[in-house]
Write a protein that holds these residues in place. Structure first.
Motif, PDB file in Angstrom:
ATOM      1  N   ASP A   8      -8.827  65.420   6.113  1.00  0.00           N
ATOM      2  CA  ASP A   8      -7.362  65.384   5.938  1.00  0.00           C
ATOM      3  C   ASP A   8      -6.620  64.580   7.003  1.00  0.00           C
ATOM      4  OD1 ASP A   8      -7.826  67.117   8.023  1.00  0.00           O
ATOM      5  OD2 ASP A   8      -6.302  68.570   7.403  1.00  0.00           O
ATOM      6  N   LYS A  21     -12.670  56.418   3.806  1.00  0.00           N
ATOM      7  CA  LYS A  21     -13.015  57.585   2.998  1.00  0.00           C
ATOM      8  C   LYS A  21     -13.371  57.178   1.571  1.00  0.00           C
ATOM      9  CE  LYS A  21      -9.778  60.310   5.731  1.00  0.00           C
ATOM     10  NZ  LYS A  21      -8.496  61.041   5.777  1.00  0.00           N
ATOM     11  N   LYS A  78      -0.819  60.035   2.613  1.00  0.00           N
ATOM     12  CA  LYS A  78      -0.630  61.443   2.262  1.00  0.00           C
ATOM     13  C   LYS A  78       0.786  61.811   2.646  1.00  0.00           C
ATOM     14  CE  LYS A  78      -2.813  65.992   2.850  1.00  0.00           C
ATOM     15  NZ  LYS A  78      -3.812  66.752   3.627  1.00  0.00           N
ATOM     16  N   ASP A 117     -15.473  67.317  -1.824  1.00  0.00           N
ATOM     17  CA  ASP A 117     -14.011  67.132  -1.896  1.00  0.00           C
ATOM     18  C   ASP A 117     -13.543  66.250  -0.733  1.00  0.00           C
ATOM     19  OD1 ASP A 117     -11.287  67.216  -2.056  1.00  0.00           O
ATOM     20  OD2 ASP A 117     -11.129  69.411  -2.031  1.00  0.00           O
ATOM     21  N   TRP A 130      -3.712  58.217   5.170  1.00  0.00           N
ATOM     22  CA  TRP A 130      -4.903  59.033   4.891  1.00  0.00           C
ATOM     23  C   TRP A 130      -6.156  58.163   4.751  1.00  0.00           C
ATOM     24  CZ3 TRP A 130      -8.074  59.528   0.471  1.00  0.00           C
ATOM     25  CH2 TRP A 130      -8.935  60.640   0.482  1.00  0.00           C
ATOM     26  N   THR A 185     -10.676  65.156  -0.056  1.00  0.00           N
ATOM     27  CA  THR A 185      -9.369  65.495   0.529  1.00  0.00           C
ATOM     28  C   THR A 185      -9.505  66.512   1.677  1.00  0.00           C
ATOM     29  OG1 THR A 185      -8.856  67.244  -1.062  1.00  0.00           O
ATOM     30  CG2 THR A 185      -8.129  65.016  -1.628  1.00  0.00           C
ATOM     31  N   ARG A 192      -8.026  61.919 -12.137  1.00  0.00           N
ATOM     32  CA  ARG A 192      -6.865  62.267 -11.333  1.00  0.00           C
ATOM     33  C   ARG A 192      -5.608  61.568 -11.843  1.00  0.00           C
ATOM     34  NH1 ARG A 192      -8.774  65.159  -6.694  1.00  0.00           N
ATOM     35  NH2 ARG A 192     -10.039  66.663  -7.809  1.00  0.00           N
ATOM     36  N   LYS A 247      -3.004  65.427  -6.868  1.00  0.00           N
ATOM     37  CA  LYS A 247      -4.190  66.099  -6.309  1.00  0.00           C
ATOM     38  C   LYS A 247      -4.955  65.238  -5.315  1.00  0.00           C
ATOM     39  CE  LYS A 247      -5.324  69.303 -10.034  1.00  0.00           C
ATOM     40  NZ  LYS A 247      -6.339  69.615 -11.059  1.00  0.00           N
ATOM     41  N   GLY A 248      -4.585  63.976  -5.224  1.00  0.00           N
ATOM     42  CA  GLY A 248      -5.324  63.065  -4.348  1.00  0.00           C
ATOM     43  C   GLY A 248      -6.517  62.465  -5.071  1.00  0.00           C
ATOM     44  N   TYR A 289      -0.386  62.095  -2.804  1.00  0.00           N
ATOM     45  CA  TYR A 289      -1.006  60.951  -2.121  1.00  0.00           C
ATOM     46  C   TYR A 289      -0.455  59.688  -2.760  1.00  0.00           C
ATOM     47  CZ  TYR A 289      -4.406  64.348  -0.362  1.00  0.00           C
ATOM     48  OH  TYR A 289      -5.001  65.417   0.242  1.00  0.00           O
ATOM     49  N   SER A 328     -10.439  61.394  -5.954  1.00  0.00           N
ATOM     50  CA  SER A 328     -11.704  62.126  -5.946  1.00  0.00           C
ATOM     51  C   SER A 328     -12.856  61.133  -5.983  1.00  0.00           C
ATOM     52  CB  SER A 328     -11.784  63.058  -7.155  1.00  0.00           C
ATOM     53  OG  SER A 328     -13.073  63.627  -7.241  1.00  0.00           O
TER      54      SER A 328
END
Ligand code: MN
Length: 191
Positions: A173, A139, A34, A168, A101, A170, A69, A59-60, A42, A62
């Motif tokens: 964090d 994650k 990140k 979500d 991240w 993200t 994305r 947007k990172g 990201y 999903s």
């Protein structure tokens, strides 16, 4: 302590799932950094043939298969860059703060015998503009696809599997290494 002993320990801590199949040396790594630069994004990186294939995802990632994305391919990064967390000084390329991240190992969605075969298959998929892979991160888990749309623009899409979720991801964090979050200064640019 030997490097391989160190690696074994570290990998054990970083990967919550049991390690089946390939020995440590055969693992391909991925990292998502990140990066609070002029624009927050990201950096999604997949190890391929000793380098990190890299995409910037505004947007990172999903975990929702309904989300597409945008992932803009950027230049390959050196393998060791996966360990970078810190601040790139003002005036330098990519100035800003970086946290790890997410990270872990990944494999192509289809089975291949060993790391070399996996990398050759992945590199061919990259050239063809459609990569199918399974992430084993903290994650990010399960199958994803990266599909090239036009020039450097790709889409990262979660495949429907038991890890798919509309939550979500993200919102989680923090760095998976240092547990730091990116600083949010009131004056930071959002443009
Ligand atoms: Mn970046």
């Amino acid at each position: 302590m030997t490097l391989s002993a160190y690696k074994k320990k570290r990998n054990f801590r970083e990967t919550p799932e049991p390690h089946g199949g390939n020995p440590e040396e055969d693992d391909l790594r991925f990292v998502v950094q990140k990066h609070q630069a002029t624009r927050l994004h990201y950096d999604f990186r997949l190890e391929m043939k000793g380098k990190l294939k890299s995409w910037a995802i505004p947007k990172g990632p999903s975990m929702n298969p309904g989300d597409k994305r945008l992932a803009v391919e950027v230049e390959d990064h050196p393998y060791d860059y996966k360990d970078f967390e810190g601040t790139i000084p003002e005036g330098n390329y990519g100035a800003g703060t970086v946290i790890i991240w997410d990270e872990g190992t990944y494999v192509p969605a289809e089975l291949y015998p060993g790391k070399k075969a996996m990398e050759s298959a992945l590199l061919k998929q990259w050239k063809d503009g459609h990569i199918r892979f399974t992430l084993k991160g903290h994650k990010l888990k399960g199958e994803f696809t990266l599909t090239r749309m036009k020039e450097n623009n790709w889409l990262l899409i979660k495949h429907k599997d038991r890890f798919a979720s509309s939550k979500d991801i993200t919102l989680s964090d923090k760095s998976v290494r240092s547990h730091k979050s990116l600083p949010t200064s009131p004056g930071s640019r959002s443009d």
